[in-house]
Design an enzyme around this catalytic site. Sequence first.
Site, PDB file in Angstrom:
ATOM      1  N   ASP A 191       5.767   4.980   5.278  1.00 27.92           N
ATOM      2  CA  ASP A 191       6.846   4.345   5.839  1.00 27.92           C
ATOM      3  C   ASP A 191       6.856   3.045   4.895  1.00 27.92           C
ATOM      4  O   ASP A 191       7.993   2.438   5.319  1.00 27.92           O
ATOM      5  CB  ASP A 191       6.248   3.705   7.381  1.00 27.92           C
ATOM      6  CG  ASP A 191       5.235   3.028   7.367  1.00 27.92           C
ATOM      7  OD1 ASP A 191       3.965   3.519   6.932  1.00 27.92           O
ATOM      8  OD2 ASP A 191       5.042   1.956   8.194  1.00 27.92           O
ATOM      9  N   HIS A 209      -7.017  -2.840   5.520  1.00 25.59           N
ATOM     10  CA  HIS A 209      -6.249  -1.894   6.170  1.00 25.59           C
ATOM     11  C   HIS A 209      -7.213  -0.512   6.238  1.00 25.59           C
ATOM     12  O   HIS A 209      -6.442   0.664   6.094  1.00 25.59           O
ATOM     13  CB  HIS A 209      -4.897  -1.467   5.532  1.00 25.59           C
ATOM     14  CG  HIS A 209      -3.985  -0.818   6.597  1.00 25.59           C
ATOM     15  ND1 HIS A 209      -3.688  -0.823   7.622  1.00 25.59           N
ATOM     16  CD2 HIS A 209      -2.888   0.188   6.022  1.00 25.59           C
ATOM     17  CE1 HIS A 209      -2.908  -0.194   8.184  1.00 25.59           C
ATOM     18  NE2 HIS A 209      -2.305   0.628   7.136  1.00 25.59           N
ATOM     19  N   HIS A 217       0.918  -1.022  -0.088  1.00 30.04           N
ATOM     20  CA  HIS A 217       0.192  -0.022  -0.057  1.00 30.04           C
ATOM     21  C   HIS A 217       0.820   1.143   0.007  1.00 30.04           C
ATOM     22  O   HIS A 217       2.065   1.059  -0.111  1.00 30.04           O
ATOM     23  CB  HIS A 217      -0.936   0.020   1.281  1.00 30.04           C
ATOM     24  CG  HIS A 217      -0.222  -0.022   2.637  1.00 30.04           C
ATOM     25  ND1 HIS A 217       0.482  -1.143   3.131  1.00 30.04           N
ATOM     26  CD2 HIS A 217      -0.303   0.927   3.351  1.00 30.04           C
ATOM     27  CE1 HIS A 217       0.783  -0.513   4.295  1.00 30.04           C
ATOM     28  NE2 HIS A 217       0.428   0.493   4.447  1.00 30.04           N
TER      29      HIS A 217
END
Length: 368
Positions: free
Chosen positions: A125, A220, A121
């Site tokens: 980070d 998510h 995704h």
Amino acid sequence: MLQPARDSPVKEEFPVNIKLTLLITAIALSGCLPAGISQRIMEKGLESRLSDNTLNELEDGLHLALCGAGGPMPAPEASGPCVLVIAGKRMFVVDTGTDGTRNIGRMGYPLGDVEAVLLTHFHSDHIDGLGELATLRWASGANEKPLPVYGPDGVENVVAGFNQAYSQDFVYRHAHHGDAVAPSSGAGLVAKAFTPPQDGVLATLIDDDVLTVEALAVNHKPVAPAVGYRFSYKGRSLLITGDTVKSANIEHFAQGVDLLVHEALAKNLVSLMNKVANDVGNTVMAQITHDILDYHTSPLEAAETAKAAKVGHLLYYHIVPPMVLPGQKTLFLDGADAVFSNYTIGEDGVTFSLPAGSDKIIKTRKGL
């Protein structure tokens, strides 16, 4: 073909990297030696280091190295999320968190040989090391084609942004080094977008005689799209979840895999951070530690998935919060080890080998 779960614990083999040990020792001692001797020691150390190629040490099979075991919070032994997968001699990187590229180099893998990146995704980070990986792959391997970046729809924007940001760097490096190091045709990234699959369906990205790479849907939300990846090579298999809540879809597609690499956020510890943040009036951290609780998986939930799917071994990664205190691993697990005992809490540099034609799961390195 997926292998059945193994009842025996993971076999651990930790060959000593003598050349790297000698190099570190030499550097440590060099300040106590005459300049001429120090130079010779450094020369021999560089000769050893520059000729290293960990790929040459691997037997045929499916291998995994954690180039980044952590999440967005800084940690001493857990860089940003990054997983190196080697199928035979083919190298793939799943997510490119901070310092992951440098850890690949520290482990002795040739960055110029990375075949492709796969993004789960587009959280920062998971992508912030993408430009560095593309640059080092290009300039250390004289690659004549850009780095392919697989990802769900939207990856085109990510790739275009990095290419724009690095566009002047492409000019500088080619002007300075020429085609021998930095051929213009190999600069940057190329997007390989795919439509995220629905639950119960796999999207096949690579399928040849011995290797299959597939994407699966994960949850998510509110971050979407988000996917995990399953690799199958000569009868061995592993699945990397990316960031997700506990998912029946992951359990379904993880059935019998040798190695399940599952994200893990210790909700008990994050809740403690939230309490302290509120107590001291840190409203920003209080908000963050409240918000992240509902779109990640706890170690206990990941253990329940591993048990239900009868996987061979569970490797926790995307560790949140960072491991910084003695005894914290017990708090992190919060009873997960009683549910599924064949597990490893990830650190940078942890590596596993799944030899072809075998059911062995071998931990070959404990960390950097």
